[in-house]
Structure formats: structure tokens, C-alpha cells
Design a protein around this motif. Structure first.
Motif, short mmCIF file in Angstrom:
data_model
loop_
_atom_site.label_atom_id
_atom_site.label_comp_id
_atom_site.label_asym_id
_atom_site.label_seq_id
_atom_site.Cartn_x
_atom_site.Cartn_y
_atom_site.Cartn_z
N PRO A 48 6.71 9.02 -45.66
CA PRO A 48 7.13 10.39 -45.35
C PRO A 48 8.02 10.43 -44.11
O PRO A 48 7.67 9.87 -43.07
CB PRO A 48 5.81 11.12 -45.10
N THR A 49 9.17 11.05 -44.23
CA THR A 49 10.06 11.21 -43.07
C THR A 49 10.26 12.67 -42.72
O THR A 49 10.89 12.96 -41.70
CB THR A 49 11.43 10.57 -43.34
N THR A 50 9.75 13.58 -43.55
CA THR A 50 9.85 15.01 -43.27
C THR A 50 8.48 15.65 -43.46
O THR A 50 7.57 15.08 -44.09
CB THR A 50 10.86 15.71 -44.19
N GLN A 51 8.37 16.86 -42.97
CA GLN A 51 7.14 17.63 -43.10
C GLN A 51 6.79 17.87 -44.58
O GLN A 51 5.64 17.67 -44.99
CB GLN A 51 7.36 18.96 -42.39
N LEU A 52 7.77 18.28 -45.37
CA LEU A 52 7.51 18.57 -46.78
C LEU A 52 7.12 17.31 -47.55
O LEU A 52 6.23 17.35 -48.41
CB LEU A 52 8.75 19.22 -47.41
N GLN A 53 7.77 16.20 -47.25
CA GLN A 53 7.41 14.95 -47.90
C GLN A 53 5.97 14.57 -47.56
O GLN A 53 5.21 14.12 -48.43
CB GLN A 53 8.35 13.83 -47.47
N ALA A 54 5.59 14.75 -46.31
CA ALA A 54 4.23 14.40 -45.90
C ALA A 54 3.20 15.27 -46.62
O ALA A 54 2.17 14.76 -47.07
CB ALA A 54 4.09 14.56 -44.38
N SER A 163 -13.08 19.54 -44.47
CA SER A 163 -12.66 19.97 -43.13
C SER A 163 -11.60 19.04 -42.55
O SER A 163 -10.62 19.48 -41.96
CB SER A 163 -13.88 20.04 -42.20
N VAL A 164 -11.80 17.72 -42.74
CA VAL A 164 -10.83 16.74 -42.25
C VAL A 164 -9.50 16.94 -42.96
O VAL A 164 -8.43 16.92 -42.33
CB VAL A 164 -11.35 15.31 -42.46
N LEU A 165 -9.53 17.14 -44.27
CA LEU A 165 -8.29 17.32 -45.03
C LEU A 165 -7.56 18.59 -44.61
O LEU A 165 -6.33 18.60 -44.49
CB LEU A 165 -8.61 17.37 -46.53
N VAL A 166 -8.30 19.65 -44.40
CA VAL A 166 -7.68 20.91 -43.96
C VAL A 166 -7.05 20.74 -42.58
O VAL A 166 -5.92 21.18 -42.34
CB VAL A 166 -8.71 22.05 -43.96
N ALA A 167 -7.77 20.07 -41.67
CA ALA A 167 -7.25 19.87 -40.32
C ALA A 167 -5.99 19.03 -40.34
O ALA A 167 -5.01 19.33 -39.64
CB ALA A 167 -8.32 19.21 -39.44
N LEU A 168 -5.98 17.97 -41.16
CA LEU A 168 -4.79 17.12 -41.25
C LEU A 168 -3.62 17.90 -41.84
O LEU A 168 -2.49 17.79 -41.35
CB LEU A 168 -5.11 15.89 -42.12
N VAL A 170 -3.09 21.11 -41.71
CA VAL A 170 -2.62 22.08 -40.71
C VAL A 170 -1.76 21.39 -39.66
O VAL A 170 -0.70 21.90 -39.27
CB VAL A 170 -3.81 22.81 -40.07
N GLN A 171 -2.21 20.23 -39.19
CA GLN A 171 -1.44 19.51 -38.17
C GLN A 171 -0.06 19.11 -38.69
O GLN A 171 0.94 19.22 -37.97
CB GLN A 171 -2.20 18.26 -37.72
N TYR A 410 9.37 18.81 -31.84
CA TYR A 410 9.01 17.91 -32.93
C TYR A 410 7.71 18.37 -33.59
O TYR A 410 6.75 18.75 -32.91
CB TYR A 410 8.80 16.48 -32.43
N ASN A 411 7.66 18.31 -34.94
CA ASN A 411 6.39 18.46 -35.62
C ASN A 411 5.71 17.09 -35.67
O ASN A 411 6.24 16.10 -35.15
CB ASN A 411 6.57 19.08 -37.02
N LEU A 412 4.54 17.01 -36.30
CA LEU A 412 3.76 15.77 -36.26
C LEU A 412 4.53 14.60 -36.85
O LEU A 412 4.56 13.51 -36.26
CB LEU A 412 2.45 15.96 -37.04
N ILE A 413 5.18 14.78 -37.99
CA ILE A 413 5.90 13.67 -38.62
C ILE A 413 7.09 13.27 -37.75
O ILE A 413 7.40 12.08 -37.61
CB ILE A 413 6.36 14.06 -40.03
N GLU A 414 7.75 14.24 -37.15
CA GLU A 414 8.91 13.94 -36.30
C GLU A 414 8.52 13.20 -35.03
O GLU A 414 9.34 12.48 -34.47
CB GLU A 414 9.64 15.24 -35.97
N ARG A 415 7.29 13.35 -34.59
CA ARG A 415 6.84 12.55 -33.44
C ARG A 415 6.87 11.06 -33.80
O ARG A 415 7.24 10.22 -32.97
CB ARG A 415 5.43 12.97 -33.03
N PHE A 416 6.50 10.73 -35.01
CA PHE A 416 6.63 9.35 -35.48
C PHE A 416 8.10 9.00 -35.66
O PHE A 416 8.53 7.88 -35.34
CB PHE A 416 5.89 9.18 -36.81
N ASP A 417 8.88 9.95 -36.18
CA ASP A 417 10.30 9.69 -36.45
C ASP A 417 11.09 9.39 -35.18
O ASP A 417 12.08 8.65 -35.23
CB ASP A 417 10.93 10.89 -37.16
N VAL A 418 10.68 9.96 -34.06
CA VAL A 418 11.37 9.68 -32.80
C VAL A 418 11.37 8.18 -32.52
O VAL A 418 12.40 7.59 -32.18
CB VAL A 418 10.70 10.45 -31.63
N LEU A 419 10.22 7.56 -32.66
CA LEU A 419 10.10 6.13 -32.38
C LEU A 419 10.59 5.28 -33.55
O LEU A 419 11.18 4.22 -33.36
CB LEU A 419 8.65 5.79 -32.04
N ARG A 420 10.34 5.74 -34.76
CA ARG A 420 10.87 5.01 -35.92
C ARG A 420 12.40 4.97 -35.89
O ARG A 420 13.02 3.96 -36.20
CB ARG A 420 10.40 5.66 -37.23
#
Length: 513
Positions: A48-54, A163-168, A170-171, A410-420
Motif C-alpha cells: 500500500p502506498t496510499t490511504q485508499l490502497q491500505a 476492536s483492534v481492527l476498528v482502531a487500525l 481508523v488510524q 502526513y496520514n499513517l501510510i504517508e509516514r511510511f512513504d516519507v522514509l520509503r
């Protein structure tokens, strides 16, 4: 024989569970897991490289796991489903440039980090939901068998899983934003601009951040280093005061940060295309803000890109400002290589020289690992210096974290994308800029040139910059020394940089529309 009401004998349990592991159910599960891994490798080889893909991959992983658990009715599905999925993914994944999606290398810390940013993110978004989904599937399939008549279902564990799935979810779904520019009343300042927006450059969607206290001010386009660096939160925080005098545009270049999803195909990710994208973005900004020209500030790799852009289209720019100016990447690397060997001899550390020699002389073939190792010696090679107190205070209190990854931009996926993006785009682009040498190829520029000279910069960089600048011909050329600064002069001494821009560069170069 067990008495009535006692626990079932082991043989009885085996007879109950054996049907859930028959070949037909197992084969169906293995085929489903392998097919999903194959499809993932073909459609999203970098994960995943975008929010929607994730979010889509999370839903797919959950569904596959849930179905596997229902079909097998065995907790073995928690292991075999993700394992077969990953094996299929890795076997079918096409050869990709960049350590986060290429060959796994766990013998060095940088390789471990690359693994976590690439495969680790995939594990978080896909494999974890797959395992949790399988657990839910097993529970749903077996609850009528393993629960005694009249007993209440044991929903605690499934509830925790949900609960874990919902939290993930949401993040992942939380949006990115850049804060508005506020007036004295605490409300968004009328006439200001603060936005993250997508632009189409060279056929690829890329992201820019625009911030300014007034849209009537001249436009300044900031080119980040790398190649592959994203610095949106730093620009917002550190150059906030300068945005009173300029509309500052920070661009996540293709393959960097929020523009990381545009990295492929890497065959078209070239310096020439980056120059073309720069000019296309410049024309877009000129049209939007009704400006004849704009200002171009480049740092490190961005200083190379900036010079190449003003060479190609000088009529678009009021001036070029170089921070951490690069002149010849190959010659700089050769000098740093020698400096590291000298450091090894000076400090009595033969292991340092042995490690440096193991990568071979520049240009390095083992990218980016050789560069990262050399980079790790820079602190010992820099002349001692202390960045401005204001810069150090912002670094300690801004909350944006290393590389700005915790910035709201940055959203959560983009935080990874910064370093990737920094890892992978660097690997693609760095070999392509080895033949640039401005001492030979940029002896004349048709725009005013201002070079921010960090006096504590590595001599392998600074000496080349001084040599190039001395021979450069330009309408205006100014070398501005900055004490207590090295490579990132515009940030390390941002207050003095702001004074230079307001009191020198603007009066000498700006013509209002």
C-alpha cells in the motif's frame, strides 16, 4: 469411559477436529491464499502506498482470513493462510528498484529498517487483519460445536479482535492536513493560503503544500534534497515567518513523501523528467498567482535540480537561491571516501577504513548502503558548529519528529512513504546524477544567483561550490557566508535566511505584476 458431564476424552476431541483439516478444505484455503498473494504482487508490488490502497488491502486481508477460518475451522489457518500468501507474493513480485521492495537484506541496520518500512507495513495492513480475520472465522465456524448447550458464547476474544481492527482502520483513515494560518483573533487569516493539493506533472499526480499570509505576495518554490526527501512539516514550522513575505510552495517531488505512489515506472523517473516537472509546476504557479516569475530555492539535490531548471527556462525565475549547494556528486563522493579513510587513520580505527573500502570507490554500486555508511561518518567530518538557538528550539518543541514524519501533513501510510521515498527514490535517481558537474556544464546562468555558504559544510562539498561560484557568470551573483551552518543553511539559520530574502533578494530582483 468418561462419566456423564465430564470433559471429553482426547480421542473424542480428535474425532471432532479431524474433519476440519481434510484435504479439500485445506486445498481450498491454500489456493485462496496463494491467489491473493499473486494478485497483490501484480497489482500493488510495493504494497500500500496510499490511504485508499491500505484500506482496500485491509478489507481484502480480513476477508481472506475470515473465509479461511470458516472453511478450515482450524486455528492452523492463522498460520498457513498468511504464510502461503506471503510466499506467493514474494515469488511473484517483479524486480523493483529500492531496498523497501527489493531484495531483503537484514545484515545491516539500514536493511532492517527498509524491511520494516516495506514488508513491515504490508504485515500491519494485510497480514495482521488476515490473522485476526482467520481467528474470527474459526470462532464463528466452531462456536456451535465447542460451546456446551446452554452456555453463553465466549465473545471476549472476538470483541478484542474487532476492536483492534476498528482502531487500525481508523488510524489509516485519519486524513492529513496543514493547519490554517491564523489571525490575531485565532481565526483563519483572510487572504491567506494554507493547503495541501494534488497537481498533475509529467502524467503523474504529485503533492504540493502552499502556505502564505497573503496570496498577493511573490511565490517561492522550495526544492527538497535527497533525491526523495520530503520536508513539508519542516517548511511549515521553520519557514513560517518567511511566509509573511512569500507564498511558499513545498513540493513532494515524484517518488518522495506524499508523491511516493508515483515512483513507478522507475524507468521514467529521471533528472530530465524532474526538470520538466519543475518547469510545469512553475508555470502552474505563475498562472494561479498571476506572477510573471517565481523564486526558486533548492537544497542539496534540490540545488542541482534548481540550477538545471533555471538553465532550461531562465525567463520563469526571478532568482535562484542555493542552500547546501551541490556541484558534482561524483567528485564529492570521491573526496568524502578519501576523508573517511583519513578519519580512520587519524582515529586509529582500521575497521572504519576496511568497511569503507568494502563498498569500493565511488561511484558506488551498492546503493544506498554505501552512501548510508559514509553518511554515518559526516558528524566526525563536519567542522564543529551549533545551529541557531531558534532552530534548535523549534526542533525540540514542534512535535513533528525525525524527518517530520509526525507532522499533520502526513496520514499513517504517508509516514511510511516519507522514509520509503527517501530510500527507494534515492536508489533510482542517484546513479543518474553522477555525471553532473556544474564547473563544466553550468558556467553561465541567466538569472540572479544567491548561494548560502554554510561555513561548517563538508569541505568535499563546499570547496567545489566555491570553485564553481568563482567562475560563474550571472546578472547578479552573491555568496553569503553563514556561520554555524553546514548543509541545511536555509533551515539551520532560518532567521538570517529570512532577512536575506526580505532585505536583499526581493529589492534586487522582484518586479511586481
Amino acid at each position: 469411559m468418561a462419566s456423564s458431564g465430564s470433559r471429553p476424552a482426547p480421542l473424542s476431541i480428535l474425532k471432532r477436529t479431524a474433519p476440519y483439516l481434510d484435504a479439500r478444505r485445506l486445498g481450498l484455503t491454500l489456493g485462496m491464499a496463494a491467489l491473493s498473494g499473486l494478485l497483490s504482487a501484480l497489482v500493488l508490488p510495493r504494497g500500500p502506498t496510499t490511504q485508499l490502497q491500505a484500506l482496500a488491502l485491509l478489507a481484502a486481508g480480513l476477508s481472506i482470513g475470515l473465509l479461511a477460518g470458516v472453511v478450515t475451522r482450524s486455528r492452523w489457518s492463522l498460520l498457513i493462510t498468511p504464510l502461503v500468501h506471503v510466499l506467493a507474493l514474494e515469488l511473484a513480485r517483479p524486480g523493483l528498484l529500492g531496498p523497501t521492495a527489493g531484495a531483503i537484506r537484514l545484515t545491516e541496520i539500514y536493511g532492517v529498517l527498509a524491511f520494516l518500512l516495506g514488508r513491515g507495513l504490508y504485515g500491519l495492513v494485510v497480514l495482521l487483519p488476515m490473522v485476526l480475520g482467520a481467528s474470527l472465522g474459526v470462532f464463528l465456524a466452531r462456536r456451535n460445536i465447542t460451546t456446551r448447550p446452554g452456555a453463553r458464547p465466549r465473545w471476549i476474544v472476538p470483541g478484542l479482535i474487532v476492536s483492534v481492527l476498528v482502531a487500525l482502520t481508523v488510524q489509516i483513515a485519519l486524513p492529513a492536513r496543514t493547519p490554517p494560518i491564523l489571525g490575531a483573533d485565532g481565526q483563519p487569516l483572510p487572504g491567506s493560503v494554507a493547503e495541501l493539493t494534488t497537481v498533475r506533472l509529467g502524467g503523474h499526480d504529485q503533492t504540493i503544500m502552499i502556505r502564505g499570509y497573503s496570496t498577493e505576495k511573490p511565490v517561492l518554490l522550495y526544492l527538497n534534497g535527497g533525491p526523495g526527501m520530503s520536508g513539508l512539516p519542516y517548511t511549515r514550522v521553520v519557514l513560517n515567518d518567511l511566509s509573511r513575505d512569500f507564498v511558499i510552495v513545498d513540493w513532494d517531488q515524484r517518488g518522495a513523501g506524499k508523491s511516493y505512489p508515483a515512483i513507478d515506472p522507475t524507468s521514467t523517473l529521471t533528472p530530465a523528467q524532474a526538470v520538466s516537472d519543475t518547469i510545469e509546476l512553475t508555470n502552474s504557479l505563475r498562472a494561479r498567482f498571476d506572477e510573471q516569475k517565481i523564486y526558486l530555492v533548492g537544497e542539496s539535490w534540490g540545488s542541482l535540480l534548481g540550477v538545471l531548471a533555471v538553465q532550461k527556462a531562465p525567463e520563469l525565475f526571478y532568482a535562484f537561491i542555493g542552500s547546501g549547494q551541490m556541484v558534482s556528486v561524483r567528485e564529492t563522493d570521491r573526496r568524502i571516501y578519501k576523508d573517511v579513510l583519513d578519519l580512520s587513520a587519524h582515529t586509529g580505527n582500521p575497521g572504519l577504513a576496511a568497511k569503507m573500502r568494502s563498498y569500493g570507490q565511488p561511484p558506488y554500486a551498492d546503493l544506498p548502503y554505501a552512501n548510508v555508511f559514509a553518511l554515518g561518518q559526516y558528524d566526525a567530518l563536519y567542522k564543529p558548529y551549533t545551529p541557531s538557538a531558534a532552530y534548535r528550539k523549534l526542533g525540540a518543541t514542534s512535535g513533528i519528529g525525525p524527518y517530520g514524519v509526525f507532522g499533520s501533513e502526513y496520514n499513517l501510510i504517508e509516514r511510511f512513504d516519507v522514509l520509503r521515498g527517501l530510500m527507494d527514490t534515492f536508489t533510482v535517481m542517484y546513479p543518474q546524477i553522477q555525471n553532473i558537474d556544474f564547473r563544466r556544464d553550468a558556467r553561465t546562468l541567466e538569472v540572479p544567483v544567491y548561494i548560502l555558504d554554510g561555513t561548517s559544510e563538508l569541505s568535499a562539498r563546499r570547496d567545489l561550490t566555491l570553485e564553481w561560484f568563482a567562475a560563474l557568470r550571472a546578472p547578479i551573483k552573491t555568496l553569503v557566508p553563514f556561520e554555524n551552518a553546514a548543509h541545511s543553511v536555509a533551515f539551520e539559520q532560518f532567521e538570517k535566511f529570512g532577512v536575506l530574502m526580505r532585505e536583499t533578494v526581493l529589492p534586487q530582483t522582484y518586479a511586481s505584476p
